[in-house]
Scaffold this motif. Structure first.
Motif, PDB file in Angstrom:
ATOM      1  N   ILE A 164      -9.654 -27.402 -12.576  1.00  0.00           N
ATOM      2  CA  ILE A 164      -9.879 -28.572 -13.436  1.00  0.00           C
ATOM      3  C   ILE A 164      -8.915 -29.694 -13.072  1.00  0.00           C
ATOM      4  CG2 ILE A 164      -9.718 -29.431 -15.809  1.00  0.00           C
ATOM      5  CD1 ILE A 164     -10.715 -26.716 -16.766  1.00  0.00           C
ATOM      6  N   ASP A 165      -7.669 -29.346 -12.845  1.00  0.00           N
ATOM      7  CA  ASP A 165      -6.668 -30.359 -12.490  1.00  0.00           C
ATOM      8  C   ASP A 165      -7.037 -31.079 -11.199  1.00  0.00           C
ATOM      9  OD1 ASP A 165      -3.924 -31.587 -12.803  1.00  0.00           O
ATOM     10  OD2 ASP A 165      -3.663 -30.594 -10.854  1.00  0.00           O
ATOM     11  N   ARG A 166      -7.512 -30.326 -10.204  1.00  0.00           N
ATOM     12  CA  ARG A 166      -7.900 -30.937  -8.926  1.00  0.00           C
ATOM     13  C   ARG A 166      -9.051 -31.920  -9.103  1.00  0.00           C
ATOM     14  NH1 ARG A 166      -9.207 -27.867  -3.645  1.00  0.00           N
ATOM     15  NH2 ARG A 166      -9.405 -30.068  -3.055  1.00  0.00           N
ATOM     16  N   ILE A 167     -10.086 -31.502  -9.833  1.00  0.00           N
ATOM     17  CA  ILE A 167     -11.259 -32.366 -10.025  1.00  0.00           C
ATOM     18  C   ILE A 167     -10.867 -33.648 -10.752  1.00  0.00           C
ATOM     19  CG2 ILE A 167     -13.485 -32.611 -11.173  1.00  0.00           C
ATOM     20  CD1 ILE A 167     -13.804 -30.773  -8.891  1.00  0.00           C
ATOM     21  N   LEU A 168     -10.041 -33.527 -11.812  1.00  0.00           N
ATOM     22  CA  LEU A 168      -9.683 -34.696 -12.614  1.00  0.00           C
ATOM     23  C   LEU A 168      -8.657 -35.594 -11.905  1.00  0.00           C
ATOM     24  CD1 LEU A 168      -9.364 -33.081 -16.169  1.00  0.00           C
ATOM     25  CD2 LEU A 168     -11.332 -34.276 -15.178  1.00  0.00           C
ATOM     26  N   ARG A 169      -7.829 -34.984 -11.060  1.00  0.00           N
ATOM     27  CA  ARG A 169      -6.734 -35.737 -10.424  1.00  0.00           C
ATOM     28  C   ARG A 169      -7.147 -36.384  -9.100  1.00  0.00           C
ATOM     29  NH1 ARG A 169      -3.370 -33.382  -7.047  1.00  0.00           N
ATOM     30  NH2 ARG A 169      -3.882 -31.332  -7.901  1.00  0.00           N
ATOM     31  N   GLU A 170      -8.020 -35.730  -8.349  1.00  0.00           N
ATOM     32  CA  GLU A 170      -8.403 -36.241  -7.037  1.00  0.00           C
ATOM     33  C   GLU A 170      -9.713 -37.019  -7.136  1.00  0.00           C
ATOM     34  OE1 GLU A 170      -8.416 -33.123  -4.130  1.00  0.00           O
ATOM     35  OE2 GLU A 170      -6.555 -32.234  -4.905  1.00  0.00           O
ATOM     36  N   PRO A 171      -9.693 -38.322  -6.902  1.00  0.00           N
ATOM     37  CA  PRO A 171     -10.898 -39.144  -7.084  1.00  0.00           C
ATOM     38  C   PRO A 171     -12.003 -38.855  -6.074  1.00  0.00           C
ATOM     39  CG  PRO A 171      -9.112 -40.436  -6.120  1.00  0.00           C
ATOM     40  CD  PRO A 171      -8.526 -39.118  -6.499  1.00  0.00           C
ATOM     41  N   SER A 172     -11.686 -38.144  -4.991  1.00  0.00           N
ATOM     42  CA  SER A 172     -12.688 -37.909  -3.945  1.00  0.00           C
ATOM     43  C   SER A 172     -13.892 -37.135  -4.474  1.00  0.00           C
ATOM     44  CB  SER A 172     -12.060 -37.143  -2.778  1.00  0.00           C
ATOM     45  OG  SER A 172     -11.594 -35.867  -3.193  1.00  0.00           O
ATOM     46  N   PHE A 173     -13.689 -36.209  -5.434  1.00  0.00           N
ATOM     47  CA  PHE A 173     -14.807 -35.432  -5.969  1.00  0.00           C
ATOM     48  C   PHE A 173     -15.822 -36.341  -6.665  1.00  0.00           C
ATOM     49  CE2 PHE A 173     -11.367 -32.277  -5.720  1.00  0.00           C
ATOM     50  CZ  PHE A 173     -12.015 -31.243  -5.061  1.00  0.00           C
ATOM     51  N   LYS A 174     -15.307 -37.258  -7.473  1.00  0.00           N
ATOM     52  CA  LYS A 174     -16.191 -38.202  -8.160  1.00  0.00           C
ATOM     53  C   LYS A 174     -16.863 -39.141  -7.162  1.00  0.00           C
ATOM     54  CE  LYS A 174     -17.720 -40.461 -11.877  1.00  0.00           C
ATOM     55  NZ  LYS A 174     -18.622 -39.864 -12.882  1.00  0.00           N
ATOM     56  N   THR A 175     -16.106 -39.579  -6.168  1.00  0.00           N
ATOM     57  CA  THR A 175     -16.643 -40.494  -5.157  1.00  0.00           C
ATOM     58  C   THR A 175     -17.789 -39.855  -4.388  1.00  0.00           C
ATOM     59  OG1 THR A 175     -14.490 -41.566  -4.907  1.00  0.00           O
ATOM     60  CG2 THR A 175     -16.073 -41.861  -3.125  1.00  0.00           C
ATOM     61  N   VAL A 176     -17.610 -38.598  -3.979  1.00  0.00           N
ATOM     62  CA  VAL A 176     -18.669 -37.898  -3.240  1.00  0.00           C
ATOM     63  C   VAL A 176     -19.893 -37.688  -4.122  1.00  0.00           C
ATOM     64  CG1 VAL A 176     -19.300 -35.744  -2.086  1.00  0.00           C
ATOM     65  CG2 VAL A 176     -17.069 -36.778  -1.651  1.00  0.00           C
ATOM     66  N   ALA A 177     -19.678 -37.286  -5.372  1.00  0.00           N
ATOM     67  CA  ALA A 177     -20.800 -37.075  -6.296  1.00  0.00           C
ATOM     68  C   ALA A 177     -21.593 -38.359  -6.489  1.00  0.00           C
ATOM     69  CB  ALA A 177     -20.290 -36.549  -7.634  1.00  0.00           C
ATOM     70  N   GLN A 178     -20.892 -39.480  -6.630  1.00  0.00           N
ATOM     71  CA  GLN A 178     -21.587 -40.761  -6.810  1.00  0.00           C
ATOM     72  C   GLN A 178     -22.308 -41.187  -5.537  1.00  0.00           C
ATOM     73  OE1 GLN A 178     -18.282 -43.178  -8.231  1.00  0.00           O
ATOM     74  NE2 GLN A 178     -18.994 -42.984 -10.347  1.00  0.00           N
ATOM     75  N   SER A 179     -21.723 -40.854  -4.379  1.00  0.00           N
ATOM     76  CA  SER A 179     -22.372 -41.168  -3.100  1.00  0.00           C
ATOM     77  C   SER A 179     -23.676 -40.390  -2.953  1.00  0.00           C
ATOM     78  CB  SER A 179     -21.429 -40.838  -1.944  1.00  0.00           C
ATOM     79  OG  SER A 179     -22.073 -41.020  -0.701  1.00  0.00           O
ATOM     80  N   ILE A 180     -23.657 -39.103  -3.305  1.00  0.00           N
ATOM     81  CA  ILE A 180     -24.875 -38.289  -3.246  1.00  0.00           C
ATOM     82  C   ILE A 180     -25.894 -38.799  -4.253  1.00  0.00           C
ATOM     83  CG2 ILE A 180     -25.815 -35.976  -3.601  1.00  0.00           C
ATOM     84  CD1 ILE A 180     -23.156 -34.870  -2.597  1.00  0.00           C
ATOM     85  N   SER A 181     -25.421 -39.198  -5.429  1.00  0.00           N
ATOM     86  CA  SER A 181     -26.314 -39.758  -6.438  1.00  0.00           C
ATOM     87  C   SER A 181     -27.041 -40.987  -5.899  1.00  0.00           C
ATOM     88  CB  SER A 181     -25.521 -40.126  -7.700  1.00  0.00           C
ATOM     89  OG  SER A 181     -26.346 -40.786  -8.640  1.00  0.00           O
TER      90      SER A 181
END
Length: 522
Positions: free
Chosen positions: A420-437
């Motif tokens: 959970i800490d990695r997902i919330l702290r590292e913006p790359s996860f959100k960036t990749v998800a939005q790119s795939i979206s």
């Protein structure tokens, strides 16, 4: 000039006919699976077809609470109790071997297929004189239901709720290269190592053999018992009855792979392109979450309330230390030692919840519907796969960078907190998800419209026989060119062998004659 005018008129007429919607077709749909997520996909298509003016009858275990125009439910509810008897606790499947997982899946499909065919409402339908223009059936280890297509003399469209598999590929002859198309039950990607390719090949061979030995005889027996004679063998229907396969998948969400023309990706057709209004209490929670929201659901089959106490308490200790509000799908509405920031409900409007901009993370079992919804809305995930294609989906999430895989066996306070800490702290996860979206949304036609178009295309063209691959007419040796390869390679080898035997034989006879002549002179 008149000749070219006539040609132009003919072309325009053909184009108009192709684009003109089919009106008033009678469609029978068969969605037997007791998993509500499977039905959500199928019902999205059937509601759209009903909206377009078709008269649809839907065999399913989840009848509509409010009757819909042009939509008739043929109720086969009750199968969920059979599933509970077969697998009382779905979490136990996470500890099963590959062999146990496959055989259990076959039992699951056979049980639901038989329950549906033996249900009084379905038996009554089979004995009726009703006529249908098209059959739409979910393809999920229920080949016996192909009998509906033959019995009602109607073309058939198969719908796979989780993408391509051996049983959908065989219906239309879609190739599935083992070198880069992983088996759905394996957590491999399309970039497999040599050892993984060996494992993928062996897994596919085992699945194929088990299908022929454990599934086909059972499906054939159910088919023979449910539908009146005369009828062709079920194996013949498997190869020739299906005009089109619709896949709840899309290359932007999974891996590129080859398809024949009558296998079409319509992944995410159930996702609301315009979110529905949320209930007031849920809207208030989502709007008021200052630090964002984490949504936690293990899907419609797996019940979080059946988690072992040790794992449940570890999860709650992690949640209690978070600033975020946690929305947890917890089936009995009570949760011992529940922290103040955790809200539980037996059912959440998941698609519409994930659409809210305050949702920062989705903790999921990794089912295809859930991952599709999360990616459409650009929400990163932590996946806890338990069975089936969930491992494959979560391997894709981790490799691509929009999520992390947390094996069920490894759930602990430390491992979950770190993820959970990695997902919330590292913006790359959100960036990749939005790119795939963004790339998933970049389609010339919305998936639901595309699915409806192809269904009507099959009706317009009387089963669309021209789409069917000639490969369906070939046996295994012919399809894979083994007979040709043997002829090309074996022919010259045989010729050289016979020639050498002839020459050696002639030389041996000459030598023997020489020896005999010498003996006579001596």
């Amino acid at each position: 000039m008149l000749k070219w005018t006539a040609v132009a008129v003919a072309l325009l007429a053909a184009l108009y006919a192709a684009k003109t919607p089919v009106e008033g077709a009678k469609i029978l749909a068969v969605f037997p699976t007791s998993s509500r997520s499977h039905y959500i996909v199928g019902s999205a298509l059937m509601k759209e077809l009903a909206r377009r003016g078709h008269e649809v009858s839907v065999i399913n275990p989840f009848p509509q609470k409010k009757p819909l125009k042009n939509y008739r439910d043929i109720d086969v509810s009750g199968s969920e109790e059979l599933v509970k008897d077969l697998v009382p606790n779905m979490f136990e499947m996470a500890d099963q071997s590959v062999w146990e997982s496959i055989t259990m899946t076959y039992k699951f499909g056979q049980m639901l297929a038989n329950y549906t065919l033996m249900h009084p409402n379905v038996a009554k339908l089979i004995k009726s004189n009703e006529k249908f223009d098209l059959i739409i059936m979910e393809s999920f280890l229920n080949d016996a239901h192909l009998g509906f297509a033959h019995h009602f003399k109607a073309p058939c469209v198969a719908l796979s709720t989780f993408g391509a598999s051996r049983w959908t590929n065989d219906m239309v002859g879609t190739p599935s290269p083992l070198s880069y198309v992983p088996h759905p039950f394996l957590s491999f990607t399309d970039r497999m190592s040599f050892v993984q390719r060996i494992g993928n090949t062996l897994m596919t061979l085992m699945d194929t053999v088990l299908g022929q030995v454990l599934d086909l005889p059972v499906q054939s027996a159910m088919y023979e018992a449910a539908f009146p004679d005369p009828k062709p063998p079920l194996e013949e229907l498997r190869r020739h009855a299906v005009s089109l396969v619709l896949l709840n998948n899309h290359f932007s969400l999974s891996y590129p792979r080859p398809y024949v023309p009558n296998m079409v990706e319509v992944g995410g057709m159930h996702v609301n392109r315009k979110p529905n209004p949320l209930p007031e209490d849920i809207q208030r929670v989502l709007d008021g979450a200052e630090h964002g929201v984490i949504y936690f659901s293990m899907g419609s089959n797996i019940q979080s309330s059946q988690l072992p106490v040790a794992k449940r308490e570890a999860i709650l200790r992690v949640f209690s230390r978070l600033k975020q509000t946690v929305l947890w799908k917890w089936e009995d509405e009570t949760l011992p030692n529940r922290p103040a920031n955790v809200i539980v409900k037996a059912w959440w409007p998941q698609d519409d919840v994930l659409a809210h901009p305050n949702v920062r993370l989705f903790i999921t079992h990794g089912g295809l519907l859930s991952t599709t919804e999360s990616l459409y809305h650009g929400v990163p995930v932590i996946g806890i796969p338990v069975f089936g294609d969930q491992y494959l989906n979560m391997a894709k999430a981790e490799r691509t960078g929009y999520g992390l895989l947390l094996p069920y066996q490894d759930i602990s306070e430390e491992r979950l907190a770190h993820a959970i800490d990695r997902i919330l702290r590292e913006p790359s996860f959100k960036t990749v998800a939005q790119s795939i979206s963004a790339r998933y949304r970049d389609q010339p036609q919305e998936p639901l419209e595309l699915a409806a178009f192809w269904v009507e295309y099959v009706i317009r063209h009387g089963g669309a026989e021209h789409l069917k691959s000639a490969g369906q007419e070939l046996g295994f040796l012919q399809y894979h060119g083994v007979d040709v390869l043997v002829t090309i390679v074996g022919g010259p080898i045989l010729f050289v062998y016979l020639l050498s035997k002839l020459l050696c034989g002639g030389r041996s006879k000459k030598n023997a004659s020489t020896v005999n002549a010498k003996k006579k002179r001596n």
